[in-house]
Design an enzyme around this catalytic site. Structure first.
Site, short mmCIF file in Angstrom:
data_model
loop_
_atom_site.label_atom_id
_atom_site.label_comp_id
_atom_site.label_asym_id
_atom_site.label_seq_id
_atom_site.Cartn_x
_atom_site.Cartn_y
_atom_site.Cartn_z
N ASP A 281 -17.51 -23.23 -4.96
CA ASP A 281 -16.07 -23.43 -4.89
C ASP A 281 -15.53 -23.37 -6.32
O ASP A 281 -16.28 -23.56 -7.29
CB ASP A 281 -15.73 -24.78 -4.25
N GLU A 283 -11.98 -24.34 -8.92
CA GLU A 283 -10.65 -24.92 -9.14
C GLU A 283 -9.93 -24.00 -10.12
O GLU A 283 -10.56 -23.43 -11.02
CB GLU A 283 -10.75 -26.34 -9.69
N HIS A 423 -11.13 -31.79 -3.93
CA HIS A 423 -10.45 -30.92 -4.90
C HIS A 423 -11.12 -30.94 -6.26
O HIS A 423 -10.47 -30.75 -7.29
CB HIS A 423 -8.96 -31.27 -5.01
N ASP A 428 -16.05 -30.06 -3.30
CA ASP A 428 -15.72 -29.16 -2.19
C ASP A 428 -16.88 -28.23 -1.86
O ASP A 428 -17.09 -27.87 -0.70
CB ASP A 428 -14.47 -28.35 -2.53
#
Length: 469
Positions: A281, A283, A423, A428
């Protein structure tokens, strides 16, 4: 052929056929009546009656289909998905039968069966706990045995893929690439010299010594290759002379002996259990892959349906621009935190090495992969690994009409995301990995045992999200 279609699609086709049959019968009856009346001036009246009857029939069929879809087909699909989750993914939450009120005794029967499954699962869990305790004792004894061997140890399958490595071997392997179960030895060692030594081992059946260069050519290792008796594969012992090893270092073990039996087949024919996965994942500074930037990457590996706790990748990324306050409010990453972090080119290269031999898995993969593809040329890597998307897998397992957000999947499959980790890239990624691990046995129970079969099913839901393969 119809068995390949979903229940909802088959019911829709049934009502379409019913409507067409009704139109044909109505049209035929009106035509027969008009022919027998033998009055041409009645043509307009018969035509008007036919159109009115046809549209009324279509409207009636559509209305009944919508009611049937909402109150029968969808509840059956949801109930089946919940039962499959309980049977194969270890989900223990109560069945939601509120939507199944028009299904007669089916919901009650499903609840009764679920209770029986829970009782059986409890018995199985107790047996598994006893076996796990036994395996932990075996692992402790194995670690103690390796402690008496003052060299790094790697067990390798017949296809030269890693089956076991200890802490010292991990330190040696990490000089060329991240140590990973089921990874090819070619990532770490020069295969020319290794295969020559392996050939001597196979011919003699006895221990063989060899000097083999690292994959980068920087190191030269003194190795001993030992056969595994009647089992496939072999053991590599790194002598400490050139490897910089210390006998007193900790020797944690990472292994999966089932990898010794793994066959190397074409990707489409590979079983899901035989593949390695990297779940990741990111950000970012915003939601626009064509202009925003990555600020964090988190990933972990899944081998044979389980998360390998020691094989993770996590890094902050300096986006080369200020991080908007609105984005920082979501993921908590500020300009101060990314100072000194690698840029996307360096971070992407490191992540590519970590994921080089695996199938990439992500939730809403097109979003995350778009950032990596955009910087592929700058990073000097090609993101050509196969990709699975848990959004599409959710559509395959639970139906396209369901909610496929990560939070919805976690709720559906009893996966908990600690609020502090939501998040964050690693938080995640871990949630996605746990969801994915619970999906794997459900896919197999669906009859989707190979990667090719899963990919074919996910492509049928391409309207939900872009296919990355």
């Amino acid at each position: 052929m119809l068995s390949r279609f979903s229940l909802r699609l088959r019911i829709f086709l049934f009502f379409c056929l019913l409507a067409l049959g009704g139109l044909a019968v109505t049209g035929g009856a009106l035509w027969l009546g008009y022919s027998r009346a033998d009055q041409p001036e009645l043509m307009d009246a018969f035509l008007f009656s036919g159109l009115l009857s046809g549209f009324s029939l279509l409207g009636l069929c559509a209305a009944i289909w919508l009611l049937f879809d909402e109150n029968v087909a969808k509840p059956i699909e949801r109930l089946a998905a919940q039962m499959r989750a309980r049977a194969h993914a270890g989900v223990r939450r109560e069945l939601d039968t509120r939507d199944a009120r028009y299904l007669g005794d089916l919901a009650a029967a499903a609840e009764g069966l679920a209770g029986q499954l829970d009782a059986s699962a409890l018995t199985a869990a107790e047996a598994i706990a006893r076996e796990t305790e036994h395996l932990e004792a075996e692992k402790t004894r194995l670690a103690a045995l390796l402690t008496d061997i003052p060299v790094a140890t790697v067990m390798v399958g017949p296809a030269h893929q890693i089956v076991l490595y200890d802490g010292q071997a991990a330190a040696v392997l990490a000089q060329d690439a991240p140590p990973r179960l089921n990874a090819p030895l070619s990532d770490y060692l020069d295969l020319t010299g290794l295969e020559a030594a392996y050939g001597r081992l196979m011919r003699s059946g006895k221990e063989v010594a060899a000097s083999v260069k690292s994959a980068s050519g920087v190191q030269l290792y003194d190795l001993r290759l030992k056969p595994l008796g009647g089992a496939p594969g072999y053991i590599i012992l790194f002598e400490s002379t050139h490897a910089g090893l210390y006998p007193d270092d900790a020797r944690p073990l990472v292994y999966d002996f089932a990898l010794l039996e793994t066959d190397r087949a074409d990707l489409d024919k590979c079983t899901l259990k035989g593949l390695s996965f990297v779940v990741f994942d990111t950000e970012t500074t915003g939601l626009l892959p064509h202009k925003d930037e990555i600020v964090q990457i988190g990933a972990l590996r899944v081998v044979r349906g389980r998360i390998i706790e020691s094989e993770t990748f996590e890094t902050l990324v300096n986006p080369g621009r200020p991080i908007p306050a609105a984005s920082t409010k979501v993921h908590g990453i500020s300009d101060v935190l990314v100072q000194g972090a690698p840029d996307i080119a360096g971070a992407a290269r490191d992540f590519h090495r970590f994921a080089s031999d695996a199938v990439i898995v992500a939730h809403n993969a097109p979003f995350d992969m778009a950032f990596l593809h955009r910087h592929a040329k700058r990073s000097g890597v090609a993101w050509d690994q196969p990709v699975l998307d848990t959004v599409l897998l959710s559509a395959v397992l639970f139906g396209a009409s369901q909610n496929h957000t990560l939070d919805a999947l976690c709720d559906r499959l009893d996966v908990t995301i600690p609020p502090a980790l939501r998040h964050t890239a690693m938080g995640d990624a871990r949630a996605t990995a746990e969801v994915f691990c619970k999906m794997l046995p459900m896919l197999e129970a669906h009859g989707l045992t190979t990667f090719g079969a899963v990919l074919e099913q996910t492509r049928r839901h391409g309207r939900l999200i872009e296919d990355m393969n």
